[in-house]
Write a protein that holds these residues in place. Structure first.
Motif, PDB file in Angstrom:
ATOM      1  N   GLU A  60      21.801  89.897   5.007  1.00 15.04           N
ATOM      2  CA  GLU A  60      21.374  91.221   5.805  1.00 15.04           C
ATOM      3  C   GLU A  60      20.971  90.981   7.560  1.00 15.04           C
ATOM      4  OE1 GLU A  60      18.093  91.953   2.076  1.00 15.04           O
ATOM      5  OE2 GLU A  60      17.536  92.021   3.215  1.00 15.04           O
ATOM      6  N   GLU A  61      20.834  89.923   7.790  1.00 15.16           N
ATOM      7  CA  GLU A  61      20.747  89.978   9.281  1.00 15.16           C
ATOM      8  C   GLU A  61      22.151  89.905  10.136  1.00 15.16           C
ATOM      9  OE1 GLU A  61      18.335  90.422  11.521  1.00 15.16           O
ATOM     10  OE2 GLU A  61      17.801  90.956   9.259  1.00 15.16           O
ATOM     11  N   GLY A  62      23.402  89.781   9.076  1.00 12.75           N
ATOM     12  CA  GLY A  62      24.418  89.440   9.871  1.00 12.75           C
ATOM     13  C   GLY A  62      25.420  88.866   9.460  1.00 12.75           C
ATOM     14  N   ALA A  63      25.173  87.487   8.977  1.00  7.76           N
ATOM     15  CA  ALA A  63      26.254  86.255   8.563  1.00  7.76           C
ATOM     16  C   ALA A  63      27.813  87.225   8.084  1.00  7.76           C
ATOM     17  CB  ALA A  63      26.003  85.459   7.303  1.00  7.76           C
ATOM     18  N   THR A  64      28.893  86.429   8.832  1.00  5.33           N
ATOM     19  CA  THR A  64      29.748  86.401   8.284  1.00  5.33           C
ATOM     20  C   THR A  64      30.048  85.018   6.997  1.00  5.33           C
ATOM     21  OG1 THR A  64      31.002  84.945  10.013  1.00  5.33           O
ATOM     22  CG2 THR A  64      29.728  87.212  10.360  1.00  5.33           C
ATOM     23  N   PHE A  65      29.654  83.876   7.720  1.00  7.75           N
ATOM     24  CA  PHE A  65      30.036  83.042   6.661  1.00  7.75           C
ATOM     25  C   PHE A  65      28.622  81.969   5.519  1.00  7.75           C
ATOM     26  CE2 PHE A  65      33.561  82.710   9.495  1.00  7.75           C
ATOM     27  CZ  PHE A  65      34.619  82.633   8.522  1.00  7.75           C
ATOM     28  N   VAL A  66      28.626  82.427   4.675  1.00  9.34           N
ATOM     29  CA  VAL A  66      27.412  81.817   4.047  1.00  9.34           C
ATOM     30  C   VAL A  66      28.245  80.423   3.612  1.00  9.34           C
ATOM     31  CG1 VAL A  66      25.795  83.525   3.905  1.00  9.34           C
ATOM     32  CG2 VAL A  66      27.521  82.771   2.226  1.00  9.34           C
ATOM     33  N   ARG A  67      27.194  79.367   3.606  1.00 10.07           N
ATOM     34  CA  ARG A  67      28.058  78.016   2.963  1.00 10.07           C
ATOM     35  C   ARG A  67      26.988  77.907   1.654  1.00 10.07           C
ATOM     36  NH1 ARG A  67      26.459  77.855   7.741  1.00 10.07           N
ATOM     37  NH2 ARG A  67      24.110  75.696   7.552  1.00 10.07           N
ATOM     38  N   LEU A  68      27.351  77.297   0.153  1.00  6.60           N
ATOM     39  CA  LEU A  68      26.620  77.726  -0.638  1.00  6.60           C
ATOM     40  C   LEU A  68      27.200  76.562  -1.550  1.00  6.60           C
ATOM     41  CD1 LEU A  68      26.475  81.035  -1.948  1.00  6.60           C
ATOM     42  CD2 LEU A  68      24.962  80.116  -0.553  1.00  6.60           C
ATOM     43  N   GLY A  69      26.153  75.374  -2.033  1.00  8.21           N
ATOM     44  CA  GLY A  69      26.238  73.901  -2.438  1.00  8.21           C
ATOM     45  C   GLY A  69      25.632  73.973  -4.324  1.00  8.21           C
ATOM     46  N   SER A  70      24.072  74.169  -3.966  1.00  6.76           N
ATOM     47  CA  SER A  70      23.112  73.596  -5.436  1.00  6.76           C
ATOM     48  C   SER A  70      23.902  74.689  -5.626  1.00  6.76           C
ATOM     49  CB  SER A  70      22.044  73.255  -5.177  1.00  6.76           C
ATOM     50  OG  SER A  70      21.552  74.245  -4.058  1.00  6.76           O
ATOM     51  N   ILE A  71      22.974  76.237  -5.782  1.00  2.00           N
ATOM     52  CA  ILE A  71      23.635  77.177  -5.882  1.00  2.00           C
ATOM     53  C   ILE A  71      24.615  77.351  -6.970  1.00  2.00           C
ATOM     54  CG2 ILE A  71      24.167  79.039  -4.820  1.00  2.00           C
ATOM     55  CD1 ILE A  71      21.852  80.833  -5.893  1.00  2.00           C
ATOM     56  N   LEU A  72      26.532  76.437  -6.736  1.00  2.00           N
ATOM     57  CA  LEU A  72      26.996  77.272  -7.468  1.00  2.00           C
ATOM     58  C   LEU A  72      27.061  76.078  -8.376  1.00  2.00           C
ATOM     59  CD1 LEU A  72      29.034  77.723  -4.823  1.00  2.00           C
ATOM     60  CD2 LEU A  72      29.188  79.099  -7.081  1.00  2.00           C
ATOM     61  N   PHE A  73      26.643  74.821  -7.927  1.00  2.00           N
ATOM     62  CA  PHE A  73      26.654  73.395  -9.058  1.00  2.00           C
ATOM     63  C   PHE A  73      25.269  73.094  -9.714  1.00  2.00           C
ATOM     64  CE2 PHE A  73      30.267  74.127  -5.504  1.00  2.00           C
ATOM     65  CZ  PHE A  73      30.970  73.774  -5.862  1.00  2.00           C
ATOM     66  N   SER A  74      24.072  73.282  -9.361  1.00  2.00           N
ATOM     67  CA  SER A  74      23.360  72.235  -9.705  1.00  2.00           C
ATOM     68  C   SER A  74      22.836  72.951 -11.257  1.00  2.00           C
ATOM     69  CB  SER A  74      21.977  72.015  -8.910  1.00  2.00           C
ATOM     70  OG  SER A  74      20.815  72.313  -9.610  1.00  2.00           O
TER      71      SER A  74
END
Ligand SMILES: *Cc1c(COP(=O)(O)O)cnc(C)c1O
Length: 228
Positions: free
Chosen positions: A211-225
């Motif tokens: 919402e604040e403009g990120a162009t890259f989000v870095r996601l670990g635990s939500i995908l794998f945990s």
């Protein structure tokens, strides 16, 4: 839930955050952070459609990189020591953790020797937490001037890590500040190109970051945990 189902759920949430903030879905790239998972799990997330992979140490990444190199775009997201630059250049097309001049010089030198250009994010410690890496926001513009003429790097954007907050909404000012700093950098015209990138948002706060403009989000635990 298997990885394919997790990826679909995350995709829905990313899309919803884009819609809420009037942004195009293709302006946000999900980096799947595979630092805690096996080659098999990393392969599965790529197969599920996430072809940007983030790792924070070459030692941990090596086996995955060697097995999956050509299937993905590689992002180095961890703290990088100057003597480890040689492991990263030529393998990772993005480095998200540039935070000092000697590191910038070494990245550029190595990149030039391999006839390549590395996309770098300048990491800023916006929150001021002592435990966080990154430069102070006030140092950004002078630093940008110092590294402008290094031939082996291209500034992709700015990166930050928000403090962990039990209430994700409380991270918003940190993300907003990073966007303002990017806009201030563009307004200086130090670089002949526009800098768009904002690498911000992790499993607990990526929707606020988008919402604040990120162009890259870095996601670990939500995908794998399995706990989420
Ligand atoms: C581990 C890591 C992430 C992913 O964190 P999650 O909370 O598991 O999504 C993102 N960015 C950096 C720099 C990391 O080291």
């Amino acid at each position: 839930m298997n990885i394919g189902e997790r990826v679909s759920q995350v995709e829905e949430r990313v899309l919803a955050a884009c819609v809420r903030s009037g942004r195009a879905r293709e302006d946000v790239t999900i980096i799947a952070v595979t630092k805690y998972v096996s080659v098999q799990e990393a392969a599965a997330v790529i197969k599920a459609g996430l072809t940007d992979i983030g790792e924070n140490r070459w030692q941990n990444a090596r086996e995955k990189w060697e097995a999956l190199e050509i299937q993905a775009e590689w992002h180095f997201i961890g703290h990088l020591q100057t003597n480890k630059v040689k492991d990263v250049i030529g393998r990772f097309s993005f480095i998200h953790s540039l935070d000092k001049l000697t590191l910038a010089e070494e990245i550029s030198r190595k990149a030039v020797s391999l006839d390549t250009v590395v996309n770098v994010f300048i990491q800023l410690n916006v929150s001021g937490e002592v435990s966080k890496n990154g430069m102070k926001p006030e140092a950004l513009i002078p630093f940008a001037e110092q590294i402008r003429d290094l031939p082996g790097i291209r500034i992709a954007g700015l990166m930050t890590m928000a403090p962990y907050e039990a209430v994700p909404e409380e991270t918003r000012p940190v993300f907003r500040r990073l966007r303002e700093l990017r806009d201030e950098l563009n307004a200086t015209n130090i670089y002949p190109y526009r800098i768009d990138g904002l690498s911000m948002g992790m499993s607990g706060d990526f929707e606020i970051a988008i919402e604040e403009g990120a162009t890259f989000v870095r996601l670990g635990s939500i995908l794998f945990s399995n706990e989420i």
